[in-house]
Scaffold this active site. Structure first.
Site: not given
Length: 353
Positions: A39, A181, A209
């Site tokens: 964040g 990725d 993921h």
């Protein structure tokens, strides 16, 4: 609150390979867990235009838990002090309703991390609780066309949980981040061939993921002075592409944690910006990207999973690329990561009860 897609108009400008559309109104974005590593890296990128371009103003809502209220307010102070020209407002709050009210984009960074001694079901149970509250607030208070990107792990299954508790949200409006990725795969090919990363196109991340994901280069190309050339033809090393390359992409997050003792916050934040930008603005012609989206059964993947596919985006919507040839090696890898997602889904639904 401004609706980004409906209010697109007037001035157009170039942003890399994308044609960005100027919107005189502000886009509201909620970054859940704004004080986290990701964040903290993400909000200045958004404020500088990495998500929507250099002429799109934004209002950023940051949400965190009550014990983190003071450091979250510190981030708000820094955002104000940075004097970002595009930043039209910052909300720092521990109230999930306030955070979600009127937002057009939600980037879900927060989740419960797995700690030593915890079983997978323990982690899943914690995340079910977190995403139940956030899904409810988004469904009731976000803009009707709000787009949601889930980043927190297990990202595919967290996105599935969010949809469970926000049933009125269109399936197409909830996605998860596998662009990190995808970008890692681009980076590995770029380094191997010593070419600009922008010249590498159309790698694919299939599945979860996680360490079962399948980075696929069978349809990837590199722009050369003689036109696009297949990656396999240029690298000339199938053994590397089928072993070390795949393992490197699969385990890159763990390698970064080992090296810097912290997670890959910077690259994750950058990839989140890439994901939302392509989703809202569109992918360049002839190019696809990887996104975790609802499976419709394409490529034999069970419907109802959030699974990473190659997608193209146009007019604020994504579509799975169809008709790609899948060889036996790829089929095995794609099915293995789908199996893991089926197991995660079963575990998550057991926590719902």
């Amino acid at each position: 609150m401004a609706n980004f897609e409906e209010d697109q108009r007037d001035k157009k400008l170039l942003h890399g390979d994308h044609e960005m559309v100027y919107n005189p109104n502000s886009v509201s974005i909620v970054c859940v867990k704004g004080f986290s590593q990701i964040g903290y890296a993400l909000v200045p990128m958004i404020a500088r235009g990495a998500m929507f371009g250099p002429e799109q103003s934004v209002i950023i809502h940051m949400l965190n838990i009550e014990p983190k209220a003071e450091p979250l307010n510190g981030v708000k102070m820094e955002m104000i002090d940075a004097a970002f020209p595009l930043l039209k407002g910052v909300v720092a709050t521990t109230d999930v309703v306030e955070a979600c009210t009127g937002v057009n984009i939600a980037v879900m960074v927060g989740g419960f991390p797995r700690k030593e001694g915890m079983e997978r079901k323990d982690v899943m149970s914690k995340n079910v609780s977190i995403y139940k509250a956030q899904a409810s607030a988004l469904e009731k208070h976000a803009a009707p066309d709000c787009k949601v990107l889930v980043v927190a792990n297990p990202t595919n299954t967290n996105a599935l949980i969010l949809k469970e508790f926000a049933p009125s949200f269109p399936e197409k409006n909830i996605t998860c981040l596998t662009r990190l990725d995808h970008n890692r795969a681009l980076g590995q090919i770029s380094e191997r061939l010593n070419v600009y990363v922008n010249d590498v196109k159309n790698v694919i991340i299939w599945g979860n993921h996680s360490s079962t994901q399948y980075p696929d280069v069978n349809h990837a190309t590199v722009n050369t002075c003689d036109g696009p050339k297949p990656v396999r033809e240029l690298i000339k090393d199938d053994k590397w592409l089928n072993t070390d390359f795949i393992k490197t992409v699969q385990q890159r997050g763990a390698a970064i944690i080992k090296a810097r003792k912290l997670s890959s916050a910077l690259s994750a934040a950058s990839s989140a910006c890439d994901h939302v930008r392509d989703w809202v603005v569109g992918t360049p012609k002839g190019t696809w990207v990887s996104m975790g989206v609802y499976s419709d059964g394409s490529y034999g993947i069970p419907a109802g999973l959030i699974y990473s596919f190659p997608v193209t985006c146009e007019n604020g919507d994504w579509s799975i690329v169809q008709g790609l040839k899948i060889d036996e090696f790829s089929r095995e890898k794609m099915d293995a990561t789908a199996k893991e997602l089926v197991e995660e889904k079963s575990l998550a639904y057991s926590c719902l009860n």
